[in-house]
Design a protein around this motif. Structure first.
Motif, short mmCIF file in Angstrom:
data_model
loop_
_atom_site.label_atom_id
_atom_site.label_comp_id
_atom_site.label_asym_id
_atom_site.label_seq_id
_atom_site.Cartn_x
_atom_site.Cartn_y
_atom_site.Cartn_z
N GLN A 28 0.90 -1.18 -0.06
CA GLN A 28 -0.14 0.07 0.03
C GLN A 28 0.80 1.22 -0.10
O GLN A 28 0.25 2.33 -0.80
CB GLN A 28 -0.88 -0.14 1.26
N VAL A 29 1.98 1.42 0.74
CA VAL A 29 2.76 2.31 0.87
C VAL A 29 3.45 2.64 -0.44
O VAL A 29 3.55 3.89 -0.97
CB VAL A 29 3.84 2.08 1.92
N LYS A 30 3.90 1.65 -1.07
CA LYS A 30 4.42 1.76 -2.62
C LYS A 30 3.75 2.36 -3.68
O LYS A 30 4.12 3.02 -4.47
CB LYS A 30 5.30 0.43 -3.05
N GLU A 31 2.27 1.97 -3.32
CA GLU A 31 1.51 2.15 -4.34
C GLU A 31 0.95 3.78 -4.30
O GLU A 31 0.52 4.38 -5.12
CB GLU A 31 0.25 1.32 -4.30
N ILE A 32 1.02 4.21 -2.78
CA ILE A 32 0.48 5.63 -2.81
C ILE A 32 1.70 6.61 -2.44
O ILE A 32 1.28 7.77 -3.10
CB ILE A 32 -0.48 5.60 -1.51
N ALA A 85 7.57 9.25 -2.60
CA ALA A 85 8.68 9.84 -2.47
C ALA A 85 9.57 8.99 -1.61
O ALA A 85 8.88 7.93 -1.24
CB ALA A 85 8.32 11.21 -1.47
N LYS A 86 10.56 9.43 -1.13
CA LYS A 86 11.46 8.47 -0.37
C LYS A 86 11.28 8.58 1.04
O LYS A 86 11.54 9.93 1.54
CB LYS A 86 13.03 8.55 -0.96
N SER A 87 11.28 7.68 2.04
CA SER A 87 11.00 7.98 3.40
C SER A 87 11.18 6.59 3.94
O SER A 87 10.56 5.66 3.81
CB SER A 87 9.77 8.52 3.71
N LYS A 88 12.21 6.65 4.94
CA LYS A 88 12.28 5.54 5.72
C LYS A 88 11.17 5.35 6.98
O LYS A 88 11.10 4.52 7.76
CB LYS A 88 13.73 5.52 6.53
N VAL A 89 10.49 6.40 7.23
CA VAL A 89 9.33 6.47 8.25
C VAL A 89 8.14 6.07 7.85
O VAL A 89 7.38 5.56 8.85
CB VAL A 89 9.31 7.91 9.03
N ILE A 121 -1.59 7.50 5.01
CA ILE A 121 -0.50 7.56 3.83
C ILE A 121 -0.95 8.52 2.67
O ILE A 121 0.01 9.12 2.30
CB ILE A 121 -0.31 6.03 3.26
N VAL A 122 -1.99 8.55 2.36
CA VAL A 122 -2.61 9.63 1.62
C VAL A 122 -2.20 10.87 1.90
O VAL A 122 -1.75 11.67 1.25
CB VAL A 122 -4.18 9.21 1.26
N TYR A 123 -2.77 11.30 3.28
CA TYR A 123 -2.32 12.59 3.53
C TYR A 123 -0.87 13.09 3.60
O TYR A 123 -0.46 14.09 3.10
CB TYR A 123 -2.81 12.88 5.09
N LEU A 124 0.01 12.04 4.04
CA LEU A 124 1.50 12.15 3.93
C LEU A 124 2.00 12.32 2.43
O LEU A 124 2.92 13.14 2.16
CB LEU A 124 2.15 11.01 4.75
N SER A 125 1.33 11.45 1.46
CA SER A 125 1.50 11.68 0.29
C SER A 125 1.45 12.93 -0.42
O SER A 125 2.36 13.72 -1.06
CB SER A 125 1.03 10.54 -0.49
#
Length: 270
Positions: free
Chosen positions: A75-79, A82-86, A260-264
Motif C-alpha cells: 500500500q505504501v509503495k502504491e500511494i 517519495a523516499k522515506s524511511k518513516v 498514507i494518502v495525507y502524507l503523500s
C-alpha cells in the motif's frame, strides 16, 4: 449490579477517570492503560518474530506477521512515491495498534468491568458501583483525537521536510488559488490561508470521528445485546460479532490508508 437497563448502560459507558470533575486536567485511566498494553503487545510480538525469523520452514506466526508487513508495504509503495524511511513503519504501527485496540470490543461486555469491580472491592474496599472500566480505547474520542493529531504533526513535518519551512509557509498563502502578479497574490492570500487551515483541521477531525463513531456504535450494540435474555444474546450477538470483525479490520485499514494518502499529499507540490 445495575438495578435497571438505563443504569447498566450508563455504568458501561462511564470511564475510569483519574480526577472526576476536573474536566480537561484528568486522564481516562482505562483508555490509557489498555492502549499502552496493546502497543506493547504489538511491539513485543513483532520484535519476537523479527529476532527469531527463519528463512526455511517459517512458523505460522512469522508467516502471519510477514503477510501483514507485505500488505502494508504494498500500500505504501502504491500511494507514497517519495523516499522515506518513516512512512512504512508508521503505517504498520498505525494499522496494528488501531486493530488491536479495536479488537478489545470482541471481549464479553461484562468480563473486564466485573473483574475490575471484584479487584477494587476485594483488595481496595471500593464500592463496586463506583468502579468503571471501558475496555475499547478507540471508543474514547480522546484517544482517536490523540492519534489523529499525531498524524497532523506528521503531515506538517513531512511538508516542511519536503518543501522547506519557507516553501510550506508560501504554499499556505498561495494555494489553491494562484495569481499572476504580486497584487493578486496578496489579495488571494487570506482566502488561500483560510482554505488551507480548513483542510488541515478537517483531516484530524475526519480521522478521529470516523474511527470513534464506528467503534462507539459497535460497543453500544454489544451492550444492548447483553441486556437481552441469554438465548437471544447468542442469536443476535454471534452474527454481530462476526460482522464486527470486518468493521474492526476495516477501520484500522482506513485509518492507515488515509494517513498514507495525507502524507503523500504533504510532500507533493500543488
Amino acid at each position: 449490579m445495575a438495578s435497571n437497563a438505563t443504569e447498566y448502560i450508563k455504568h458501561h459507558l462511564e470511564f475510569w477517570n483519574s480526577a472526576p470533575g476536573s474536566g480537561f486536567w484528568s486522564v481516562h485511566v482505562d483508555s490509557l492503560s489498555v492502549s499502552l498494553l496493546m502497543g506493547f503487545l504489538f511491539v513485543g510480538v513483532f520484535s519476537f518474530v523479527a529476532r527469531n525469523a527463519k528463512m526455511e520452514n517459517p512458523g505460522r506466526l512469522q508467516m502471519f506477521v510477514e503477510s501483514i508487513v507485505e500488505m502494508v508495504d504494498t500500500q505504501v509503495k502504491e500511494i507514497f512515491h517519495a523516499k522515506s524511511k518513516v512512512i512504512a513503519p508508521l503505517a504498520l504501527t498505525i494499522f496494528c495498534w488501531v486493530f488491536l485496540m479495536n479488537a478489545m470490543d470482541m471481549l464479553p461486555v461484562d468480563l473486564i468491568p466485573m473483574a475490575a469491580q471484584w479487584i477494587g472491592h476485594t483488595f481496595f474496599g471500593a464500592d463496586p458501583h463506583h468502579i468503571y472500566f471501558r475496555v475499547v480505547p478507540t471508543a474514547d474520542v480522546n484517544v482517536t483525537f490523540a492519534l489523529s493529531l499525531s498524524v497532523l504533526l506528521y503531515i506538517i513535518g513531512f511538508s516542511i521536510a519536503a518543501k522547506g519551512l519557507g516553501g510550506w509557509v508560501k504554499e499556505l498563502f498561495t494555494a489553491p488559488f494562484h495569481a499572476s502578479g504580486p497584487v493578486g497574490t496578496i489579495l488571494l492570500a487570506p482566502a488561500n490561508f483560510a482554505l488551507q487551515m480548513v483542510e488541515l483541521a478537517a483531516k484530524p477531525i475526519s480521522l478521529s470521528l470516523r474511527l470513534f463513531g464506528n467503534m462507539y456504535s459497535g460497543e453500544l450494540i454489544f451492550i444492548l445485546i447483553a441486556l437481552l435474555p441469554v438465548a437471544f444474546q447468542w442469536v443476535l450477538g454471534a452474527p454481530w460479532a462476526i460482522f464486527h470483525i470486518l468493521i474492526i479490520t476495516l477501520q484500522a485499514f482506513v485509518f492507515m490508508m488515509l494517513t498514507i494518502v495525507y502524507l503523500s499529499l504533504a510532500v507533493e507540490k500543488h
